[in-house]
Design a protein around this motif. Structure first.
Motif, PDB file in Angstrom:
ATOM      1  N   VAL A  84     -11.062  -2.872   2.602  1.00 23.84           N
ATOM      2  CA  VAL A  84     -10.716  -2.254   1.667  1.00 23.84           C
ATOM      3  C   VAL A  84     -10.221  -3.372   0.164  1.00 23.84           C
ATOM      4  CG1 VAL A  84      -9.718  -0.794   2.910  1.00 23.84           C
ATOM      5  CG2 VAL A  84      -7.931  -2.133   2.723  1.00 23.84           C
ATOM      6  N   GLU A  85     -10.085  -2.088  -0.841  1.00 23.20           N
ATOM      7  CA  GLU A  85      -9.564  -2.750  -2.152  1.00 23.20           C
ATOM      8  C   GLU A  85      -8.359  -3.590  -2.442  1.00 23.20           C
ATOM      9  OE1 GLU A  85      -9.974  -0.296  -5.477  1.00 23.20           O
ATOM     10  OE2 GLU A  85      -9.260  -1.200  -6.813  1.00 23.20           O
ATOM     11  N   ASN A  86      -8.337  -4.568  -2.496  1.00 25.67           N
ATOM     12  CA  ASN A  86      -7.390  -5.564  -2.613  1.00 25.67           C
ATOM     13  C   ASN A  86      -6.261  -5.181  -4.275  1.00 25.67           C
ATOM     14  OD1 ASN A  86      -6.565  -7.691  -0.102  1.00 25.67           O
ATOM     15  ND2 ASN A  86      -7.492  -6.123  -0.422  1.00 25.67           N
ATOM     16  N   ILE A 105      -6.533   1.959  -0.090  1.00 25.23           N
ATOM     17  CA  ILE A 105      -7.159   2.172   0.965  1.00 25.23           C
ATOM     18  C   ILE A 105      -8.550   3.401   0.909  1.00 25.23           C
ATOM     19  CG2 ILE A 105      -5.590   1.103   2.929  1.00 25.23           C
ATOM     20  CD1 ILE A 105      -5.242   4.091   3.215  1.00 25.23           C
ATOM     21  N   SER A 106      -8.568   3.852   0.062  1.00 26.88           N
ATOM     22  CA  SER A 106      -9.699   4.354  -0.089  1.00 26.88           C
ATOM     23  C   SER A 106     -11.060   4.040  -0.942  1.00 26.88           C
ATOM     24  CB  SER A 106      -9.612   6.226  -0.762  1.00 26.88           C
ATOM     25  OG  SER A 106      -8.507   6.626  -0.446  1.00 26.88           O
ATOM     26  N   SER A 107     -10.271   3.025  -1.268  1.00 33.68           N
ATOM     27  CA  SER A 107     -11.460   2.137  -2.010  1.00 33.68           C
ATOM     28  C   SER A 107     -11.840   1.308  -1.403  1.00 33.68           C
ATOM     29  CB  SER A 107     -10.946   1.875  -3.145  1.00 33.68           C
ATOM     30  OG  SER A 107     -11.869   3.089  -4.413  1.00 33.68           O
ATOM     31  N   LEU A 108     -13.141   0.821  -1.226  1.00 36.34           N
ATOM     32  CA  LEU A 108     -13.801  -0.787  -0.497  1.00 36.34           C
ATOM     33  C   LEU A 108     -13.686  -2.237  -1.552  1.00 36.34           C
ATOM     34  CD1 LEU A 108     -16.975  -0.429   1.102  1.00 36.34           C
ATOM     35  CD2 LEU A 108     -14.656   0.248   2.238  1.00 36.34           C
ATOM     36  N   ASN A 109     -13.401  -3.282  -1.138  1.00 30.81           N
ATOM     37  CA  ASN A 109     -12.991  -4.282  -1.795  1.00 30.81           C
ATOM     38  C   ASN A 109     -14.497  -4.586  -3.090  1.00 30.81           C
ATOM     39  OD1 ASN A 109     -12.534  -7.244  -2.831  1.00 30.81           O
ATOM     40  ND2 ASN A 109     -11.463  -6.969  -1.164  1.00 30.81           N
ATOM     41  N   PRO A 110     -14.386  -4.446  -3.603  1.00 29.82           N
ATOM     42  CA  PRO A 110     -15.942  -4.307  -4.757  1.00 29.82           C
ATOM     43  C   PRO A 110     -16.409  -5.950  -4.787  1.00 29.82           C
ATOM     44  CG  PRO A 110     -13.930  -4.034  -6.240  1.00 29.82           C
ATOM     45  CD  PRO A 110     -13.654  -3.756  -5.047  1.00 29.82           C
ATOM     46  N   HIS A 111     -15.295  -6.733  -4.388  1.00 26.88           N
ATOM     47  CA  HIS A 111     -16.029  -8.354  -4.720  1.00 26.88           C
ATOM     48  C   HIS A 111     -16.517  -8.665  -3.469  1.00 26.88           C
ATOM     49  CE1 HIS A 111     -13.328  -9.497  -7.938  1.00 26.88           C
ATOM     50  NE2 HIS A 111     -12.118  -8.767  -7.194  1.00 26.88           N
ATOM     51  N   VAL A 137      -5.335  -3.570   7.780  1.00 26.96           N
ATOM     52  CA  VAL A 137      -3.547  -3.463   7.422  1.00 26.96           C
ATOM     53  C   VAL A 137      -3.148  -2.394   8.072  1.00 26.96           C
ATOM     54  CG1 VAL A 137      -2.212  -5.367   6.485  1.00 26.96           C
ATOM     55  CG2 VAL A 137      -4.343  -5.676   6.404  1.00 26.96           C
ATOM     56  N   VAL A 138      -1.833  -2.262   8.127  1.00 24.85           N
ATOM     57  CA  VAL A 138      -1.487  -0.812   8.487  1.00 24.85           C
ATOM     58  C   VAL A 138       0.229  -0.979   7.612  1.00 24.85           C
ATOM     59  CG1 VAL A 138      -0.470   1.459   9.397  1.00 24.85           C
ATOM     60  CG2 VAL A 138      -3.127  -0.072   9.968  1.00 24.85           C
ATOM     61  N   ASN A 139       0.740  -2.048   7.807  1.00 25.20           N
ATOM     62  CA  ASN A 139       1.209  -2.466   7.947  1.00 25.20           C
ATOM     63  C   ASN A 139       2.602  -2.651   6.498  1.00 25.20           C
ATOM     64  OD1 ASN A 139       4.885  -3.133   8.361  1.00 25.20           O
ATOM     65  ND2 ASN A 139       4.686  -5.104   7.579  1.00 25.20           N
ATOM     66  N   HIS A 140       1.666  -2.490   5.220  1.00 26.59           N
ATOM     67  CA  HIS A 140       2.067  -2.505   4.307  1.00 26.59           C
ATOM     68  C   HIS A 140       0.673  -2.810   3.132  1.00 26.59           C
ATOM     69  CE1 HIS A 140       1.448  -7.209   6.019  1.00 26.59           C
ATOM     70  NE2 HIS A 140       0.442  -6.833   4.838  1.00 26.59           N
ATOM     71  N   PHE A 141       1.957  -2.680   2.275  1.00 29.33           N
ATOM     72  CA  PHE A 141       0.235  -3.049   0.648  1.00 29.33           C
ATOM     73  C   PHE A 141       0.824  -4.083   0.138  1.00 29.33           C
ATOM     74  CE2 PHE A 141      -1.072   1.523  -0.665  1.00 29.33           C
ATOM     75  CZ  PHE A 141      -2.266   2.059   0.394  1.00 29.33           C
ATOM     76  N   ALA A 142       0.343  -5.244  -0.831  1.00 27.01           N
ATOM     77  CA  ALA A 142       0.326  -5.619  -1.373  1.00 27.01           C
ATOM     78  C   ALA A 142       1.232  -5.659  -2.639  1.00 27.01           C
ATOM     79  CB  ALA A 142      -0.174  -7.214  -1.215  1.00 27.01           C
ATOM     80  N   SER A 143       2.189  -5.870  -3.776  1.00 28.36           N
ATOM     81  CA  SER A 143       2.636  -6.202  -5.046  1.00 28.36           C
ATOM     82  C   SER A 143       3.327  -7.162  -5.727  1.00 28.36           C
ATOM     83  CB  SER A 143       3.183  -4.472  -5.220  1.00 28.36           C
ATOM     84  OG  SER A 143       3.049  -3.917  -6.512  1.00 28.36           O
ATOM     85  N   THR A 161       2.282   2.505  -8.937  1.00 27.14           N
ATOM     86  CA  THR A 161       1.765   3.614  -9.257  1.00 27.14           C
ATOM     87  C   THR A 161      -0.031   3.097  -9.624  1.00 27.14           C
ATOM     88  OG1 THR A 161       1.720   2.885 -11.406  1.00 27.14           O
ATOM     89  CG2 THR A 161       2.968   4.996 -11.505  1.00 27.14           C
ATOM     90  N   ASN A 162      -0.085   1.718  -9.731  1.00 25.03           N
ATOM     91  CA  ASN A 162      -1.890   1.474  -9.137  1.00 25.03           C
ATOM     92  C   ASN A 162      -2.272   1.208  -7.837  1.00 25.03           C
ATOM     93  OD1 ASN A 162      -0.575  -1.022  -8.718  1.00 25.03           O
ATOM     94  ND2 ASN A 162      -1.442  -2.090  -9.628  1.00 25.03           N
ATOM     95  N   LEU A 163      -1.281   1.624  -6.965  1.00 28.83           N
ATOM     96  CA  LEU A 163      -1.095   1.808  -5.246  1.00 28.83           C
ATOM     97  C   LEU A 163      -1.369   3.317  -5.224  1.00 28.83           C
ATOM     98  CD1 LEU A 163       1.790  -0.706  -3.989  1.00 28.83           C
ATOM     99  CD2 LEU A 163      -0.261  -1.223  -4.874  1.00 28.83           C
TER     100      LEU A 163
END
Ligand SMILES: *[C@@H]1O[C@H](CO)[C@@H](O)[C@H](O)[C@H]1NC(C)=O
Ligand SMILES: *[C@@H]1O[C@H](CO)[C@@H](O)[C@H](O)[C@H]1NC(C)=O
Ligand SMILES: *[C@@H]1O[C@H](CO)[C@@H](O)[C@H](O)[C@H]1NC(C)=O
Ligand SMILES: *[C@@H]1O[C@H](CO)[C@@H](O)[C@H](O)[C@H]1NC(C)=O
Ligand SMILES: *[C@@H]1O[C@H](CO)[C@@H](O)[C@H](O)[C@H]1NC(C)=O
Ligand SMILES: *[C@@H]1O[C@H](CO)[C@@H](O)[C@H](O)[C@H]1NC(C)=O
Ligand SMILES: *[C@@H]1O[C@H](CO)[C@@H](O)[C@H](O)[C@H]1NC(C)=O
Ligand SMILES: *[C@@H]1O[C@H](CO)[C@@H](O)[C@H](O)[C@H]1NC(C)=O
Ligand SMILES: *[C@@H]1O[C@H](CO)[C@@H](O)[C@H](O)[C@H]1NC(C)=O
Ligand SMILES: *[C@@H]1O[C@H](CO)[C@@H](O)[C@H](O)[C@H]1NC(C)=O
Length: 537
Positions: A84-86, A105-111, A137-143, A161-163
């Motif tokens: 997923v997108e990071n 999590i709704s987008s794939l990682n474009p890289h 990864v379910v536990n967290h997002f990164a920020s 807001t960008n998560l």
């Protein structure tokens, strides 16, 4: 032509039904890779400075183009990085080349590529009757906090807001660092990370969040035809979250429970299909990383795991390295110790998992050095001791599985040795003899009554013959500290000829010709048979 189309249709219907269960995964052998570091498209010679912690350009197409490399070593499953997108932010820890810093999590990682590239990888994997495991990864997002480096006091220190799809403060646990990892409430509800890069902890107690996560994993698995999921940081979420989540996934699940304690890890074997066997890993690594490592610890932990985990060690993941641990070859350069340690995951009850690069002798120590680009090795397989070792081990295990229908379901036994630097693992028809005397040492084993008197055996790692004495009490020694894996000669012959056969087959047909041959097969049955027997490519 009609027949060819017929074959194609059958292929796609096979792919659709691949979503695999725990039982189906048990016979598999997994190659773990980091998508950014395994292969770049068109094999371009991209530079990759591991210490820089930047994207190096590996992609799903790159993986698709290098499946031969993996399959030729005998692996029939791959485990890829989270998809997923990071986040895009600059951080003191570099770029999220590893894929673990989720933003949406709704987008794939474009890289790593476009959605179609992941679909192509999935069908290419299935075409080879291999399985695809995706890390989640379910536990967290990164920020990155609004004022990096400053002390964090609350969620207000982050721009949420960008998560996506979680972006309101109620979707996350209130801010606190875990600090005390032995306090399970803190481990579950406080945050990983630090003031430069926080892993914003998702509120997995909130029913709305739970529903969203379950819906997400269900779609991800279906959309990309995924066969199994590896669950990151699983011990940081309450245990009773998992049963519904893995049910929604509908495929094999294996959780990361980073812990030495068998009694702690065992609870997670009740709420998901399987776990990565960290307790055995710690003991394995310690047992073989020097000539004074303890085999009694390894046997004790391993026996405890067999007795405590829900399905024993069967179906758990056995590994010597991963992306979070110093590579084994950063700890010792003793080839005998390396070979013995690498043999273990392939001769126990577990599913063997090999972390990419180990077969090429990579020596990176801790993160980020253990995430080297594989293309820098040139993917050379000829005259590579460890590549040959892995090939033989995979072939021996496959052969044992097909010879003995109880192989996967009967727990291994340890045959006690007087020599405390020797281990004998019996898992009929395999007998593995391991030692940590090292390359300048001599080891010996006594194995009474496992094979029949006068039975002809072969050590599949050297293809040397051995005949069991007339009292059925084997005495075996190794003058260079190498491991030995014995099988009855009748089966082992196939393993030992395996390599030669492969080369001969490639010479005869080449890859294009195979498509034509495939077109001529009349029935689904034949196609399926060949796919399952792994002969196809
Ligand atoms: C790799 O990156 C590190 C950290 O940025 C730097 O110190 C080092 O000089 C680089 N090495 C090469 C060969 O460019
Ligand atoms: C899978 O195999 C089919 C049939 O041979 C072929 O048409 C298709 O291109 C293959 N897909 C991939 C991604 O390799
Ligand atoms: C951050 O917190 C630590 C520990 O509580 C304290 O010692 C330090 O002075 C604080 N730093 C800032 C910039 O507030
Ligand atoms: C997350 O991805 C979805 C699907 O691509 C997109 O619709 C949505 O706008 C993204 N969210 C954010 C905050 O960018
Ligand atoms: C564990 O952490 C929670 C939350 O911070 C706290 O309320 C509780 O007292 C802690 N338990 C122990 C045994 O320290
Ligand atoms: C191991 O885990 C069990 C169960 O969580 C716990 O009771 C025990 O104290 C732990 N042992 C150690 C040494 O941490
Ligand atoms: C084991 O051997 C390593 C080096 O081979 C050494 O550094 C270590 O101190 C030894 N440990 C013990 C307990 O003897
Ligand atoms: C591999 O080893 C053989 C025998 O030693 C040698 O003839 C051959 O050239 C080697 N191949 C490579 C690619 O090094
Ligand atoms: C198959 O495995 C079972 C259980 O370990 C064992 O009893 C039996 O002898 C094995 N058969 C062969 C042919 O290895
Ligand atoms: C097997 O042979 C070893 C070494 O000769 C001996 O010590 C051992 O007692 C024998 N075991 C059995 C069961 O005969």
């Amino acid at each position: 032509m009609l027949r060819y189309l017929h074959a194609l249709t059958l292929f796609s219907s096979i792919s659709v039904s691949f979503a695999a269960s725990a039982d189906q995964w048990q016979s598999r052998s997994i190659y773990q890779l980091l998508t950014d570091r395994f292969a770049v498209r068109n094999n371009a010679g991209a530079p990759c400075n591991t210490s820089d912690q930047k994207m190096c350009g590996g992609s799903w197409i790159g993986i698709t183009e290098h499946l031969d490399y993996i399959q030729n070593m005998g692996f029939d499953a791959i485990w890829i990085s989270p998809v997923v997108e990071n986040i895009d932010d600059k951080t003191p820890y570099g770029e999220p080349y590893h894929g673990y810093w989720t933003k949406n999590i709704s987008s794939l990682n474009p890289h790593f590529g476009k959605p179609d590239d992941l679909k192509t990888l999935s069908s290419a994997v299935h075409n080879r009757s291999m399985y695809l495991m995706v890390d989640v990864v379910v536990n967290h997002f990164a920020s990155v906090p609004s004022h990096p480096g400053a002390n964090i006091s609350s969620l207000n220190d982050f721009d949420l807001t960008n998560l996506s799809p979680f972006s309101s403060s109620s979707d996350f646990h209130p801010f606190c660092w875990i600090e005390d990892y032995s306090n399970q409430t803190r481990a579950e509800q406080c945050w990983l990370g630090d003031k430069n890069l926080a892993l914003v902890d998702i509120n997995t107690e909130d029913p709305k969040v739970v529903t969203t996560m379950n819906t997400w994993i269900s779609s991800l698995v279906k959309d990309y035809n995924i066969d199994g999921i590896r669950i990151d940081a699983a011990k940081h979420i309450r245990k009773d979250f998992w049963p519904d989540f893995v049910k929604a996934a509908g495929v094999f699940s294996i959780g990361e429970i980073y812990d030495k304690n068998v009694s702690f890890v065992k609870d997670y074997t009740e709420v998901m299909d399987s776990v990565l066997d960290f307790p055995s890993f710690f003991a394995l690594s310690a047992a073989f990383s020097s000539t004074n490592g303890s085999f009694s610890d390894l046997l004790e932990v391993s026996t405890a795991s067999q007795q405590s985990y829900k399905r024993g060690v069967s179906g758990t993941g056995s590994f010597l390295e991963n992306h979070d641990l110093p590579r084994f070859q950063s700890q010792t350069g003793d080839l005998a110790l390396i070979k013995n340690a690498m043999t273990w995951p392939f001769v126990t009850d577990a599913i063997p998992i090999l972390y990419y690069g180990q077969e090429q002798g990579y020596q990176g120590a801790k993160d980020p050095d253990n995430r080297e680009a594989l293309w820098l090795s040139g993917y050379v397989t000829e005259n590579k001791t460890l590549v040959s070792l892995v090939k033989s081990l995979n072939a021996a295990r496959k052969s044992a599985i097909s010879l003995n229908s109880s192989f996967l379901t009967t727990p291994m036994t340890f045959i006690s040795q007087e020599n405390n630097q020797a281990i004998a693992i019996s898992k009929p028809p395999l007998l593995a003899l391991l030692t940590n005397v090292g390359q300048s040492g001599t080891a010996s084993w006594n194995v009474p009554g496992v094979f029949d008197a006068n039975q002809a055996l072969v050590d599949v790692l050297t293809c040397n013959q051995y005949v069991v004495p007339s009292d059925a009490n084997m005495t075996v020694s190794s003058s260079d500290g190498s491991p030995k894996v014995f099988m009855p000669a009748t089966v082992a012959d196939q393993v030992c000829e395996h390599e030669e056969k492969n080369i001969a087959r490639k010479r005869r047909y080449g890859n294009k010709a195979l498509l034509t041959i495939k077109a001529e097969w009349e029935t689904f049955g034949i196609t399926l048979l060949f796919m399952l027997s792994g002969w196809f490519f």
